[in-house]
Design a protein around this motif. Structure first.
Motif, PDB file in Angstrom:
ATOM      1  N   TYR A  93       0.893  -1.097   0.040  1.00 35.42           N
ATOM      2  CA  TYR A  93       0.056   0.015  -0.051  1.00 35.42           C
ATOM      3  C   TYR A  93       1.011   1.155   0.197  1.00 35.42           C
ATOM      4  O   TYR A  93       1.844   1.532   0.976  1.00 35.42           O
ATOM      5  N   ASP A  94       0.759   1.884  -1.034  1.00 31.48           N
ATOM      6  CA  ASP A  94       1.986   3.107  -1.308  1.00 31.48           C
ATOM      7  C   ASP A  94       1.681   3.925  -0.131  1.00 31.48           C
ATOM      8  O   ASP A  94       2.885   4.693   0.011  1.00 31.48           O
ATOM      9  N   THR A  95       0.666   4.232   0.386  1.00 34.52           N
ATOM     10  CA  THR A  95       0.570   5.423   1.550  1.00 34.52           C
ATOM     11  C   THR A  95       1.219   4.979   2.864  1.00 34.52           C
ATOM     12  O   THR A  95       1.450   5.840   3.674  1.00 34.52           O
ATOM     13  N   VAL A  96       1.554   3.587   3.032  1.00 40.43           N
ATOM     14  CA  VAL A  96       2.236   3.225   4.365  1.00 40.43           C
ATOM     15  C   VAL A  96       3.527   3.677   4.445  1.00 40.43           C
ATOM     16  O   VAL A  96       4.453   3.260   3.504  1.00 40.43           O
ATOM     17  N   LEU A  97       3.961   4.354   5.171  1.00 37.63           N
ATOM     18  CA  LEU A  97       5.445   4.806   5.420  1.00 37.63           C
ATOM     19  C   LEU A  97       6.363   3.911   6.260  1.00 37.63           C
ATOM     20  O   LEU A  97       7.292   3.858   6.209  1.00 37.63           O
ATOM     21  N   TYR A  98       5.447   3.331   7.268  1.00 37.06           N
ATOM     22  CA  TYR A  98       6.137   2.456   8.197  1.00 37.06           C
ATOM     23  C   TYR A  98       5.208   1.266   8.733  1.00 37.06           C
ATOM     24  O   TYR A  98       4.023   1.566   8.758  1.00 37.06           O
ATOM     25  N   ALA A  99       5.633   0.097   8.915  1.00 35.76           N
ATOM     26  CA  ALA A  99       4.899  -0.989   9.355  1.00 35.76           C
ATOM     27  C   ALA A  99       5.570  -1.901  10.062  1.00 35.76           C
ATOM     28  O   ALA A  99       6.940  -2.153   9.874  1.00 35.76           O
ATOM     29  N   GLN A 100       5.083  -2.333  11.299  1.00 36.64           N
ATOM     30  CA  GLN A 100       5.675  -3.319  12.119  1.00 36.64           C
ATOM     31  C   GLN A 100       4.627  -4.452  12.263  1.00 36.64           C
ATOM     32  O   GLN A 100       3.370  -4.257  12.498  1.00 36.64           O
ATOM     33  N   VAL A 101       5.057  -5.658  12.109  1.00 37.16           N
ATOM     34  CA  VAL A 101       4.376  -6.959  12.264  1.00 37.16           C
ATOM     35  C   VAL A 101       4.782  -7.864  13.208  1.00 37.16           C
ATOM     36  O   VAL A 101       6.112  -7.864  13.267  1.00 37.16           O
ATOM     37  N   GLU A 102       3.986  -8.236  14.180  1.00 37.91           N
ATOM     38  CA  GLU A 102       4.307  -9.505  15.138  1.00 37.91           C
ATOM     39  C   GLU A 102       3.329 -10.323  15.003  1.00 37.91           C
ATOM     40  O   GLU A 102       2.198 -10.422  14.954  1.00 37.91           O
ATOM     41  N   VAL A 103       3.920 -11.790  14.836  1.00 37.27           N
ATOM     42  CA  VAL A 103       3.169 -12.895  14.732  1.00 37.27           C
ATOM     43  C   VAL A 103       3.564 -13.699  15.769  1.00 37.27           C
ATOM     44  O   VAL A 103       4.685 -14.163  15.986  1.00 37.27           O
ATOM     45  N   ASP A 104       2.727 -14.271  16.813  1.00 38.58           N
ATOM     46  CA  ASP A 104       2.962 -14.991  17.706  1.00 38.58           C
ATOM     47  C   ASP A 104       2.131 -16.500  17.540  1.00 38.58           C
ATOM     48  O   ASP A 104       1.106 -16.630  16.681  1.00 38.58           O
ATOM     49  N   LYS A 105       3.007 -17.402  17.952  1.00 32.22           N
ATOM     50  CA  LYS A 105       2.450 -18.969  17.677  1.00 32.22           C
ATOM     51  C   LYS A 105       2.179 -19.464  19.007  1.00 32.22           C
ATOM     52  O   LYS A 105       3.150 -19.714  19.744  1.00 32.22           O
ATOM     53  N   PRO A 106       1.035 -19.396  19.373  1.00 30.81           N
ATOM     54  CA  PRO A 106       0.654 -20.022  20.814  1.00 30.81           C
ATOM     55  C   PRO A 106       1.123 -21.532  21.166  1.00 30.81           C
ATOM     56  O   PRO A 106       0.949 -22.227  20.052  1.00 30.81           O
ATOM     57  N   HIS A 107       1.617 -21.649  22.146  1.00 32.55           N
ATOM     58  CA  HIS A 107       2.134 -22.993  22.796  1.00 32.55           C
ATOM     59  C   HIS A 107       2.976 -23.720  22.015  1.00 32.55           C
ATOM     60  O   HIS A 107       3.225 -24.798  21.852  1.00 32.55           O
ATOM     61  N   ALA A 108       3.931 -23.024  21.138  1.00 34.60           N
ATOM     62  CA  ALA A 108       5.019 -23.435  20.433  1.00 34.60           C
ATOM     63  C   ALA A 108       6.031 -24.083  21.344  1.00 34.60           C
ATOM     64  O   ALA A 108       6.775 -24.860  20.994  1.00 34.60           O
ATOM     65  N   LEU A 109       6.092 -23.435  22.614  1.00 35.02           N
ATOM     66  CA  LEU A 109       7.131 -24.273  23.661  1.00 35.02           C
ATOM     67  C   LEU A 109       6.355 -24.592  24.780  1.00 35.02           C
ATOM     68  O   LEU A 109       5.057 -24.018  25.313  1.00 35.02           O
ATOM     69  N   ARG A 110       6.642 -25.700  25.259  1.00 36.28           N
ATOM     70  CA  ARG A 110       5.966 -26.458  26.289  1.00 36.28           C
ATOM     71  C   ARG A 110       5.604 -25.495  27.674  1.00 36.28           C
ATOM     72  O   ARG A 110       4.724 -25.545  28.052  1.00 36.28           O
ATOM     73  N   PHE A 111       6.318 -24.709  27.819  1.00 35.34           N
ATOM     74  CA  PHE A 111       6.310 -23.897  29.226  1.00 35.34           C
ATOM     75  C   PHE A 111       6.158 -22.317  29.003  1.00 35.34           C
ATOM     76  O   PHE A 111       6.136 -21.680  29.957  1.00 35.34           O
ATOM     77  N   ALA A 112       5.922 -22.189  27.799  1.00 37.88           N
ATOM     78  CA  ALA A 112       5.773 -20.703  27.385  1.00 37.88           C
ATOM     79  C   ALA A 112       4.438 -20.524  26.642  1.00 37.88           C
ATOM     80  O   ALA A 112       3.662 -21.229  25.955  1.00 37.88           O
ATOM     81  N   GLU A 113       3.678 -19.294  26.811  1.00 40.87           N
ATOM     82  CA  GLU A 113       2.255 -18.976  26.460  1.00 40.87           C
ATOM     83  C   GLU A 113       2.570 -18.764  24.865  1.00 40.87           C
ATOM     84  O   GLU A 113       1.467 -19.464  24.141  1.00 40.87           O
ATOM     85  N   SER A 114       3.482 -18.276  24.384  1.00 40.03           N
ATOM     86  CA  SER A 114       3.640 -18.343  22.854  1.00 40.03           C
ATOM     87  C   SER A 114       5.306 -17.870  22.311  1.00 40.03           C
ATOM     88  O   SER A 114       5.951 -17.529  23.310  1.00 40.03           O
ATOM     89  N   VAL A 115       5.530 -18.001  21.174  1.00 40.04           N
ATOM     90  CA  VAL A 115       6.885 -17.552  20.695  1.00 40.04           C
ATOM     91  C   VAL A 115       6.351 -16.687  19.557  1.00 40.04           C
ATOM     92  O   VAL A 115       5.442 -16.804  18.900  1.00 40.04           O
TER      93      VAL A 115
END
Length: 124
Positions: A93-115
């Motif tokens: 999208y041409d008008t986007v000057l900056y973007a940040q994306v975070e993707v969580d994968k819940p329960h990817a590690l046994r003792f963690a909520e997500s990675v």
């Protein structure tokens, strides 16, 4: 995340919960898993503020629909790849000057909520 300059707007899409094929193990390749996506998008919004018309704004509904379609209709071995593809999509999208994306994968590690993986891009 950059400081907002006058006339700029930050759109945040929080906790977009989708299902996709993500991973390298056989069970991950065969079964969809949950991912949680957070987006932060900066664009110039002066016209949208003054005119009060969607034609002058960055339509977050359109972006969200594109992200949903891409994530749910593809397969990804790595979180890094999934995150980069979403970031690339947002930056089309041409008008986007900056973007940040975070993707969580819940329960990817046994003792963690997500990675999660976060990536960002800035238009020159």
């Amino acid at each position: 995340m950059p400081q907002l300059e006058p006339g700029m707007a930050r759109i945040r899409i929080k906790n977009l919960s989708l299902r996709t094929y993500i991973g390298i193990k056989e069970e991950e390749i065969l079964n969809k898993q949950d991912v949680i996506i957070n987006l932060s998008i900066v664009y110039p919004a002066s016209d949208a503020v003054q005119v009060n018309d969607i034609q002058h704004a960055l339509n977050y509904r359109t972006i969200t629909k594109a992200v949903i379609q891409h994530v749910e209709n593809n397969r990804f071995a790595l979180l890094e790849r999934l995150t980069q593809e979403i970031l690339d999509l947002v930056m089309t999208y041409d008008t986007v000057l900056y973007a940040q994306v975070e993707v969580d994968k819940p329960h990817a590690l046994r003792f963690a909520e997500s990675v999660s993986i976060s990536l960002a891009a800035r238009r020159g």
